[in-house]
Every structure is written in structure tokens, then in C-alpha cells.
Design a protein around this motif. Structure first.
Motif, PDB file in Angstrom:
ATOM      1  N   LYS A 525       0.841  -1.194   0.000  1.00 13.01           N
ATOM      2  CA  LYS A 525       0.000   0.000   0.000  1.00 13.01           C
ATOM      3  C   LYS A 525       0.880   1.250   0.000  1.00 13.01           C
ATOM      4  O   LYS A 525       1.834   1.352   0.770  1.00 13.01           O
ATOM      5  CB  LYS A 525      -0.906   0.005   1.231  1.00 13.01           C
ATOM      6  CG  LYS A 525      -1.883   1.190   1.275  1.00 13.01           C
ATOM      7  CD  LYS A 525      -2.760   1.131   2.516  1.00 13.01           C
ATOM      8  CE  LYS A 525      -3.699  -0.056   2.448  1.00 13.01           C
ATOM      9  NZ  LYS A 525      -4.650  -0.079   3.583  1.00 13.01           N
ATOM     10  N   ALA A 526       0.565   2.213  -0.879  1.00 11.11           N
ATOM     11  CA  ALA A 526       1.342   3.449  -0.957  1.00 11.11           C
ATOM     12  C   ALA A 526       1.027   4.342   0.238  1.00 11.11           C
ATOM     13  O   ALA A 526      -0.142   4.587   0.555  1.00 11.11           O
ATOM     14  CB  ALA A 526       1.033   4.184  -2.260  1.00 11.11           C
ATOM     15  N   LEU A 527       2.061   4.808   0.902  1.00 14.16           N
ATOM     16  CA  LEU A 527       1.890   5.731   2.024  1.00 14.16           C
ATOM     17  C   LEU A 527       1.994   7.182   1.579  1.00 14.16           C
ATOM     18  O   LEU A 527       1.520   8.083   2.258  1.00 14.16           O
ATOM     19  CB  LEU A 527       2.960   5.468   3.091  1.00 14.16           C
ATOM     20  CG  LEU A 527       3.013   4.069   3.705  1.00 14.16           C
ATOM     21  CD1 LEU A 527       4.202   3.966   4.638  1.00 14.16           C
ATOM     22  CD2 LEU A 527       1.717   3.773   4.447  1.00 14.16           C
ATOM     23  N   VAL A 538      19.313  -0.297   3.807  1.00 14.58           N
ATOM     24  CA  VAL A 538      18.350  -1.262   4.353  1.00 14.58           C
ATOM     25  C   VAL A 538      18.499  -1.320   5.875  1.00 14.58           C
ATOM     26  O   VAL A 538      19.607  -1.244   6.418  1.00 14.58           O
ATOM     27  CB  VAL A 538      18.568  -2.649   3.725  1.00 14.58           C
ATOM     28  CG1 VAL A 538      17.676  -3.696   4.381  1.00 14.58           C
ATOM     29  CG2 VAL A 538      18.280  -2.592   2.228  1.00 14.58           C
ATOM     30  N   ASP A 539      17.358  -1.435   6.559  1.00 16.23           N
ATOM     31  CA  ASP A 539      17.242  -1.443   8.026  1.00 16.23           C
ATOM     32  C   ASP A 539      17.326  -0.053   8.646  1.00 16.23           C
ATOM     33  O   ASP A 539      17.157   0.098   9.857  1.00 16.23           O
ATOM     34  CB  ASP A 539      18.283  -2.359   8.695  1.00 16.23           C
ATOM     35  CG  ASP A 539      18.037  -3.826   8.374  1.00 16.23           C
ATOM     36  OD1 ASP A 539      16.859  -4.189   8.138  1.00 16.23           O
ATOM     37  OD2 ASP A 539      19.003  -4.593   8.343  1.00 16.23           O
ATOM     38  N   GLN A 540      17.600   0.946   7.833  1.00 15.86           N
ATOM     39  CA  GLN A 540      17.603   2.314   8.356  1.00 15.86           C
ATOM     40  C   GLN A 540      16.187   2.706   8.770  1.00 15.86           C
ATOM     41  O   GLN A 540      15.199   2.231   8.206  1.00 15.86           O
ATOM     42  CB  GLN A 540      18.118   3.270   7.280  1.00 15.86           C
ATOM     43  CG  GLN A 540      18.162   4.723   7.695  1.00 15.86           C
ATOM     44  CD  GLN A 540      18.734   5.578   6.588  1.00 15.86           C
ATOM     45  OE1 GLN A 540      19.532   5.108   5.793  1.00 15.86           O
ATOM     46  NE2 GLN A 540      18.325   6.831   6.527  1.00 15.86           N
ATOM     47  N   ARG A 541      16.064   3.583   9.751  1.00 15.56           N
ATOM     48  CA  ARG A 541      14.759   4.064  10.191  1.00 15.56           C
ATOM     49  C   ARG A 541      14.531   5.482   9.670  1.00 15.56           C
ATOM     50  O   ARG A 541      15.434   6.308   9.686  1.00 15.56           O
ATOM     51  CB  ARG A 541      14.658   4.007  11.715  1.00 15.56           C
ATOM     52  CG  ARG A 541      14.511   2.582  12.230  1.00 15.56           C
ATOM     53  CD  ARG A 541      14.825   2.452  13.695  1.00 15.56           C
ATOM     54  NE  ARG A 541      14.659   1.078  14.142  1.00 15.56           N
ATOM     55  CZ  ARG A 541      15.546   0.101  13.927  1.00 15.56           C
ATOM     56  NH1 ARG A 541      16.657   0.372  13.262  1.00 15.56           N
ATOM     57  NH2 ARG A 541      15.335  -1.117  14.351  1.00 15.56           N
ATOM     58  N   ILE A 542      13.322   5.725   9.213  1.00 18.54           N
ATOM     59  CA  ILE A 542      12.943   7.053   8.744  1.00 18.54           C
ATOM     60  C   ILE A 542      11.603   7.425   9.379  1.00 18.54           C
ATOM     61  O   ILE A 542      10.907   6.582   9.945  1.00 18.54           O
ATOM     62  CB  ILE A 542      12.840   7.118   7.198  1.00 18.54           C
ATOM     63  CG1 ILE A 542      11.765   6.150   6.684  1.00 18.54           C
ATOM     64  CG2 ILE A 542      14.173   6.840   6.551  1.00 18.54           C
ATOM     65  CD1 ILE A 542      11.528   6.264   5.189  1.00 18.54           C
ATOM     66  N   ILE A 543      11.272   8.697   9.264  1.00 22.44           N
ATOM     67  CA  ILE A 543      10.022   9.211   9.826  1.00 22.44           C
ATOM     68  C   ILE A 543       9.169   9.714   8.671  1.00 22.44           C
ATOM     69  O   ILE A 543       9.642  10.443   7.801  1.00 22.44           O
ATOM     70  CB  ILE A 543      10.304  10.354  10.818  1.00 22.44           C
ATOM     71  CG1 ILE A 543      11.089   9.818  12.018  1.00 22.44           C
ATOM     72  CG2 ILE A 543       9.016  11.016  11.280  1.00 22.44           C
ATOM     73  CD1 ILE A 543      11.790  10.896  12.799  1.00 22.44           C
ATOM     74  N   PHE A 544       7.907   9.301   8.659  1.00 22.96           N
ATOM     75  CA  PHE A 544       6.995   9.754   7.614  1.00 22.96           C
ATOM     76  C   PHE A 544       5.569   9.626   8.115  1.00 22.96           C
ATOM     77  O   PHE A 544       5.209   8.646   8.774  1.00 22.96           O
ATOM     78  CB  PHE A 544       7.171   8.928   6.335  1.00 22.96           C
ATOM     79  CG  PHE A 544       6.252   9.350   5.219  1.00 22.96           C
ATOM     80  CD1 PHE A 544       6.484  10.527   4.521  1.00 22.96           C
ATOM     81  CD2 PHE A 544       5.144   8.589   4.886  1.00 22.96           C
ATOM     82  CE1 PHE A 544       5.629  10.917   3.506  1.00 22.96           C
ATOM     83  CE2 PHE A 544       4.290   8.976   3.866  1.00 22.96           C
ATOM     84  CZ  PHE A 544       4.539  10.150   3.176  1.00 22.96           C
ATOM     85  N   ALA A 545       4.742  10.625   7.785  1.00 20.07           N
ATOM     86  CA  ALA A 545       3.310  10.598   8.106  1.00 20.07           C
ATOM     87  C   ALA A 545       3.067  10.349   9.590  1.00 20.07           C
ATOM     88  O   ALA A 545       2.144   9.631   9.975  1.00 20.07           O
ATOM     89  CB  ALA A 545       2.584   9.546   7.260  1.00 20.07           C
ATOM     90  N   ALA A 570       6.914   7.943  20.023  1.00 18.68           N
ATOM     91  CA  ALA A 570       6.433   9.006  19.139  1.00 18.68           C
ATOM     92  C   ALA A 570       7.600   9.646  18.399  1.00 18.68           C
ATOM     93  O   ALA A 570       8.602  10.001  19.009  1.00 18.68           O
ATOM     94  CB  ALA A 570       5.693  10.065  19.949  1.00 18.68           C
ATOM     95  N   PRO A 571       7.511   9.787  17.086  1.00 21.84           N
ATOM     96  CA  PRO A 571       8.592  10.431  16.340  1.00 21.84           C
ATOM     97  C   PRO A 571       8.526  11.945  16.511  1.00 21.84           C
ATOM     98  O   PRO A 571       7.488  12.494  16.876  1.00 21.84           O
ATOM     99  CB  PRO A 571       8.286  10.045  14.889  1.00 21.84           C
ATOM    100  CG  PRO A 571       6.792   9.932  14.864  1.00 21.84           C
ATOM    101  CD  PRO A 571       6.403   9.395  16.220  1.00 21.84           C
ATOM    102  N   PRO A 572       9.630  12.640  16.238  1.00 31.14           N
ATOM    103  CA  PRO A 572       9.581  14.098  16.306  1.00 31.14           C
ATOM    104  C   PRO A 572       8.739  14.674  15.176  1.00 31.14           C
ATOM    105  O   PRO A 572       8.613  14.070  14.115  1.00 31.14           O
ATOM    106  CB  PRO A 572      11.052  14.514  16.143  1.00 31.14           C
ATOM    107  CG  PRO A 572      11.691  13.370  15.429  1.00 31.14           C
ATOM    108  CD  PRO A 572      10.964  12.150  15.891  1.00 31.14           C
TER     109      PRO A 572
END
Length: 741
Positions: A525-527, A538-545, A570-572
Motif C-alpha cells: 500500500k502506498a503511504l 536497508v534497516d535504516q529508520r525514517i520518519i513519515f506521516a 512518538a517520532p519528532p
């Protein structure tokens, strides 16, 4: 805009051609601006390179062209020509209108040359190349490719090469292309042609000179006007919004795609203070441009008044953008453009009262450029209204949110702006991508070229002087492997089958590609999509939505990032995926947080938010500590820019430490003792090979021709543009020493 009466003490005015003096009188000018006065003797004899740096609306165009036109009139046998290079077609159309009025009286042709201009008008200039040619780098490239054999005649009587908005080119692939084109013009005419750079925003005049005339920058005359005398009025308002509780993994929407409470309040305030005047409002994304423009339009509708708010960004059609520009220029009714960087450069949009900035500006230089649009009328102040959205705090709020990163970055950038500092351009890039394009372009121009000719034209005497001969030969071999070039038995290089297809396509003339966004997909599913400037692995963490995600895979060619939900609280709110931040800005943020006095341009809510951030800064003793334990994680404060932080994150991963750059700070999944030891190893170990260091990075193909490059050159190119490896190693040493103390 002004020029002196005959009884004034203006030496410059007396040097101008009488026909130009008469035009000046009719325009009603009464005095020369300082840049205009100094530029006339510098440019009149076409015997040197000159940079004119002055604030927006300080008369740079006239400073350059009044003496240039005087030269054309005084030395008209044979008739001379001028090439004016602009970054935008809209700017060319703008300047054509400004120059045509004057040049028509002087019988000097002014020819605009870009994709919207008819072939017949271009042919007339080629047949009789006199006057002023207004052109983009892409159209100039097309002239070399399509008219190579006839260029000696077209450029034979060229007197000046003028580059407008010089700052927009420095350090970029497009800028390297322009440097190459200017050099190739001089190779064609077999002489040096004076170069003139015009700019409102130049952070380092030595870098600007080195860009305009590589290898001979000491000979460039600098005319820098600092006497704008403009008063700046600033207010930054703070807004608090509730955390986003919506589950973005089960829905394609989030608070990024619907108005938040804070956004509604910001729109209401903009509506209240901007109605009735002309203004520019800069959110930080095309998506937010559309949201704010729509919200403001609906407020007009609900009040039963004509709409005053118009969107403007690169994804809109030319007609829609021009409608917004005309609304601003018309002057018969108020209009506000909600826009991206598309209205940052010098397109004439009339007088602007206020510049609104929603969120932290992309850079201090960008903020300065935007503010140059405001307060251009005599006696008017430049007005900046800033709007910062922050999240309400809870027990599990991140340190980034508690330090109010977005607000503090805005404050730091405004303070630096007031101190007269802005980012110097980064000129360390290898630009191998553009070198590929220029090799193909010269081969097309000359109908074939030997490797030695290409080396001399582009590297030995050209702008790619940092390229080693072994790397140049490696690049030519890679081009051969991709069938971009083939070599005859005589050694002559010709376009290969693939090379012919690329050269014959209109897209070839551009050295750059527009910033592409990566699509994020979870469970098919597209976010949504976002620009990613930091290295992805790969395995890196990102913040989105409003959620944390872990990268499961990257398809670079399709620009797709496959992610899965990642735990971690909770992400920033500040996601750090926008413009890259300079070291000096982060250092100023530390000074803002470490100070005690109130910030004079904050409203009461903004000051409360700053006070909260300062309490957090003091609670964790961040003035003297750089490593902070937060649960099972360690947060590292480098107070350095994104080039350093991204490089340090990669170096730590190489030491077995999982680390993510989150704007102001690095989040490390390990204890502070392990982090300190890893930092020490980074500092003391020999610098790794770039190819080894970047082996796991999946998004290194960033520029147009990067796909051609062998792995060694691709890694070197990416590192030179996006990382400060030596800065990261010295930062690791400093952090390790501080942690030990």
C-alpha cells in the motif's frame, strides 16, 4: 531607480553614450545607485571580468547594461553582441521587456532564445548576430550540439558574457555545465571574453570569483553594494498542535494530508494580516502550498469577497503560474502568492509588502533572497512573518520535540540573517555526471573528438580541473561500455548507438534532473512520497506521516522505498527530510538554546515554546554534554550540519552501531559507553575508502548521468556532494574527548 542630473558629481553618467543619457533623463532618474556608478568604468571597455552583487531592486541590470550598451554603440564596426545567461525562461522574458524599451531607441536588437521562441526569430539572430541574446544554459547547449560548425561566425563579435542570478548556479551540476559552456565559447572564438556576474545573494566573493573565472579568480573585479538601508521588521508566531494519533499504516492519509489545528490557525492569521496587499507566502512543500492556498481561498469565499490568494509551484502548468504572476503584477487588486522557491528568483512581480515563511526556511541564503522581494518602495520596511508549528509535549515526547527544533532553527536563521551571514555555496562536488554530458556535447559539436582533445577542452584548460587523468579514462571506458561512445581505429570518439539517441532527444540539453521523490510502500500500500537527500540503506529508520518506519528495501531506478512499521515511541514533528542545514546554523541553534534573554521577535506562544526548549537544554546539560542516554538509546548532539551528521552516521554504522540522523541529533541504538568507544575508533582509524564506506547506501544515483559512472566514481561523486567525511571524523574525535572528560 535613479541617475544624476548634469550638474551632479557623477563621473559615471558622463561616460555613458549621449543616447543613453537622454533615455535616463526621460525616465526621471536623479542619481546613480552606488553599484551603477562603480560598474560604468569597470565595464565600459570590455577588458575585465566583473561581479556586481547588490540587493534585489538595487539596479544590477542597469548597472551592467548601461555601460555594456555604451560599448556596443561606440564600437559598432563591426556590430558587437552580448550573451546574457539566465536560469529561468521567465526571467528572460522579464529582462527582454526591460531592455527592449531602451534598446529599441538605440537600434540594438534584443533577442530572447528559449523553447517558446519561434525558429524564425532565432534564425534571424544566427544570420545577423548583433545585439543582446538572452538565453538559458540549456538553449546554449542546444546551440553547440545543433549548430557546432557555425558557432565561430555566431560568436565572432561577442563582447560580453553576462550571467544573471550567479548564486543560483554555483556548486550545482547546472553551474558546472554553464562553466563548461562559457569556456567552450572562448575555445570557439579563440580569445578571452569578459564575464559579468549579477547576483543579490553571494556568501563568499572568492568562491563567486572562482566560479566566474576558474583559475584566474584574482583578476575578477568585485562591485559589492551593501547600502540598501532597508529596515527589517520580523515577527515569528508559535503554534501548538496535538500529536498525530492516526494510524498511517492503515490509511493513506495523515495529518500531512489534512489541515491540522495549527494549520487552520496559521491560515486564519495570514488571511487577517495579508488581505488588501500583495504578499508572498512560502510553505515548505508543494503539498502545503496547495493546502494553504485552498484554505485561504475558502476563507475569501466564506466572507463573500473576491479571492486574493493564488498557488505557484513547479508542478502547476505554465498558464496557472502566469495567472498568479499577472495577479501580483497587475496592481489593480491585492494578490498573495502561496509559493515554493519558484518565486524566489528575480521575476518581476511588482511590489511585495510581506513575506510569510511557514516552518523553518530552507536556508539563510534562501530567506535573504525571499526578503529581497519585500519593502522595495522608497521608505518601506521589509516585513517577515514567520509561523512555526510545534507539537504539545507528553511524557514520551522525543528530545527533538522537547528542544522545539523547527522553532529554534527558524530563530537561528533569522539571527544569522540579521548578522549578515548566509551559507556559502558548496563547491566540492566532482560533477562526473555533467562531465559525461559535456563529453557527448563536444563530440556532437565537432563531429567527433579524440580523448586528448576532450581532456584538454574539459579538464586541462576547462572547469573539470579536479578530475584525475586515470578517472577521466575510466569514465570514457564506462561510456563505451554503455554504448554512449565508440572509438574508430584512428582513435576518434563518435557517438554510439545509445549516445546518438540521447543526443538527438531534447532532454539532452539539460545537465540536471528535477528533484525526484521516493514513493513509500508498506505491505503493498502506498503511504505517499517524499524527497530523500540523506543516504538510505536497508534497516535504516525514517520518519513519515507521523510514524517511524524501517527500510526493508530500496528500488533506486523506480524511486521506491519499501518500509515496515518500526517501534520506538512518538517520532519528532520535525522530520529533517527537507533542505540540508549548514554547520553555522546548528552552532547558532546551540547559542539560542543556551541563552537566557527573551527573543525580541517572538510572540508570547513562541517565547513559551522557546522557554520550554531552553529548560530541556539545561535539564540535560547540553551546553557541556553531547551524549545523552534515553532509555535503551543514546542521543548524540554534534551541533554540526547535515553533511557532517550523515557522514558520521555512516561511519558509526561501519563500527557496528545502528545510527540514524534526525536533524539536530543522531539517534543511536546502543549505550553511551559503546557510542563513545565507537566514536574513538572512528577518530583514530585511517579514513576508509569511499567505496567501502558507501557499500550499503542505496540511493547514490542522484544526478542525471550518474547511472553511467563506475562504482568508484559514483561513490566519490556522492560523497563529494552529500557528505563531509573529514568533518565527521574530527567531530568524532571532539565528541569522544568530551565524553571521556
Amino acid at each position: 531607480m535613479s541617475l544624476p542630473p548634469s550638474n551632479s558629481e557623477s563621473a559615471g553618467f558622463d561616460l555613458l553614450d549621449p543616447a543613453i543619457q537622454r533615455w535616463v533623463w526621460r525616465e526621471g532618474w536623479t542619481s546613480l545607485r552606488d553599484a551603477q556608478e562603480r560598474a560604468i568604468p569597470a565595464l565600459l571597455n570590455a577588458d575585465r571580468d566583473v561581479i556586481i552583487a547588490a540587493s534585489t531592486a538595487a539596479g544590477k541590470t542597469e548597472a551592467a547594461f548601461l555601460p555594456i550598451l555604451t560599448n556596443l554603440l561606440k564600437h559598432d564596426d563591426p556590430a558587437g553582441s552580448v550573451i546574457y545567461v539566465s536560469p529561468l525562461k521567465a526571467l528572460i522574458n522579464d529582462q527582454w521587456g526591460r531592455l527592449e524599451t531602451l534598446c529599441e531607441e538605440l537600434d540594438i536588437p534584443v533577442v530572447a532564445w528559449h523553447g517558446d521562441i519561434s525558429a524564425s526569430r532565432k534564425h534571424r539572430f544566427v544570420k545577423s548576430p548583433r545585439g543582446i541574446l538572452l538565453i538559458t544554459p540549456e538553449s546554449l547547449e542546444a546551440m553547440f550540439v545543433n549548430r557546432g560548425s557555425g558557432l565561430a561566425g555566431v560568436f565572432a563579435n561577442l563582447r560580453y558574457l553576462v550571467v544573471d542570478e550567479l548564486h543560483a548556479f554555483i556548486g550545482s551540476e547546472r553551474g558546472k555545465q554553464l562553466q563548461s559552456l562559457l569556456h567552450r565559447i572562448e575555445l570557439v572564438v579563440e580569445r578571452t571574453v569578459p564575464r559579468v556576474g549579477l547576483s543579490a545573494t553571494l556568501g563568499d566573493m572568492k568562491l563567486a570569483s572562482a566560479f566566474l573565472r576558474p583559475r584566474k579568480e584574482q583578476g575578477v573585479e568585485i562591485i559589492e553594494s551593501k547600502s540598501s538601508g532597508q529596515v527589517l521588521k520580523v515577527q515569528v508566531r508559535g503554534y501548538v498542535d496535538l500529536p498525530n494519533e492516526q494510524d498511517a499504516s492503515s490509511s493513506g492519509t495523515s495529518k500531512q494530508e489534512a489541515d491540522s489545528d495549527a494549520e487552520e490557525a496559521i491560515a486564519a492569521h495570514l488571511y487577517q494580516v495579508l488581505r488588501g496587499s500583495n504578499n508572498l507566502v512560502f510553505p515548505n512543500s508543494r503539498q502545503k502550498v496547495e493546502r494553504y492556498a485552498d484554505r485561504l481561498r475558502r476563507l475569501c469565499e466564506s466572507d463573500g469577497v473576491p479571492n486574493e490568494f493564488w498557488p505557484h509551484h513547479g508542478n502547476l502548468s505554465k498558464d496557472v503560474r502566469e495567472e498568479t504572476e499577472q495577479a501580483l503584477k497587475a496592481g489593480n487588486r491585492p494578490a498573495t502568492a502561496v509559493c515554493t522557491t519558484t518565486l524566489e528568483l528575480g521575476i518581476d512581480i511588482g511590489s511585495i509588502r510581506t513575506v510569510g515563511q511557514i516552518g523553518s526556511p530552507p536556508s539563510v541564503a534562501s530567506l535573504r533572497q525571499r526578503l529581497g522581494r519585500s519593502g522595495r518602495r522608497q521608505g518601506e520596511s521589509a516585513i517577515l512573518r514567520g509561523y512555526c508549528e510545534e507539537r504539545s509535549l507528553s511524557d514520551d515526547s522525543s528530545l527533538s520535540d522537547r528542544l522545539r527544533q523547527g522553532l529554534v532553527q527558524s530563530i537561528a536563521m533569522i539571527r544569522l540573517l540579521m548578522d549578515g551571514w548566509f551559507e556559502p555555496p558548496r563547491v566540492q562536488g566532482c560533477h562526473y555526471s555533467t562531465l559525461v554530458q559535456q563529453v557527448l556535447s563536444i563530440i556532437a559539436q565537432r563531429g567527433g573528438a579524440a580523448a586528448g582533445e576532450l581532456w584538454r577542452s574539459l579538464v586541462a584548460t576547462g572547469p573539470f580541473s579536479t578530475v584525475a587523468q586515470s578517472d577521466f579514462l575510466m569514465l570514457l571506458r564506462a561510456m563505451g561500455e554503455h554504448d554512449l561512445v565508440v572509438q574508430e581505429a584512428s582513435g576518434l570518439l563518435l557517438p554510439g548507438e545509445s549516445g546518438e539517441r540521447f543526443i538527438n532527444h531534447y532532454d539532452f540539453y539539460s545537465a540536471f534532473v528535477s528533484d525526484e521523490e521516493f514513493r513509500l510502500i508498506c505491505d503493498g500500500k502506498a503511504l505517499g512520497s517524499l524527497p530523500v537527500s540523506s543516504p538510505l540503506s536497508v534497516d535504516q529508520r525514517i520518519i513519515f506521516a507521523g510514524r517511524r518506519w524501517q527500510v526493508a528495501g530500496v528500488d533506486e531506478s523506480a524511486k521506491v522505498v519499501v518500509v515496515k512499521p518500526s517501534p520506538g515511541g512518538a517520532p519528532p514533528l520535525f522530520d529533517g527530510v527537507g533542505a540540508r542545514v549548514h554547520d553555522q546554523v546548528r552552532e547558532e541553534m546551540k547559542r539560542v538554546l543556551g541563552a537566557a534573554e527573551a527573543c525580541p521577535f517572538l510572540d508570547s506562544v513562541g517565547q513559551e515554546l522557546l522557554d520550554e526548549a531552553r529548560c530541556c537544554f539545561n535539564e540535560f546539560a547540553l551546553g557541556r554534554r553531547s551524549l545523552v542516554d534515553v532509555g535503551a538509546k543514546t542521543v548524540v548532539f554534534t551541533w554540526r550540519g547535515d553533511w557532517t551528521n550523515d557522514a558520521l552516521a555512516i561511519l558509526l554504522k561501519r563500527q557496528g552501531i545502528q545510527c540514524e540522523s534526525a536533524g539536530l541529533l543522531l539517534e543511536v541504538e546502543s549505550s553511551s559507553n559503546n557510542v563513545r568507544e565507537a566514536l574513538q575508533r572512528v577518530a583514530e582509524s585511517p579514513a576508509p575508502l569511499v567505496t567501502d564506506l558507501l557499500a550499503d547506501v542505496k540511493n547514490m544515483v542522484r544526478e542525471k548521468w550518474d547511472w553511467v559512472l563506475p562504482s568508484e566514481l559514483l561513490a566519490a561523486s556522492f560523497a563529494s556532494t552529500y557528505l563531509d567525511i573529514e568533518g565527521a571524523r574530527s567531530t568524532a574525535s571532539a565528541l569522544s574527548s568530551q565524553a571521556q572528560r
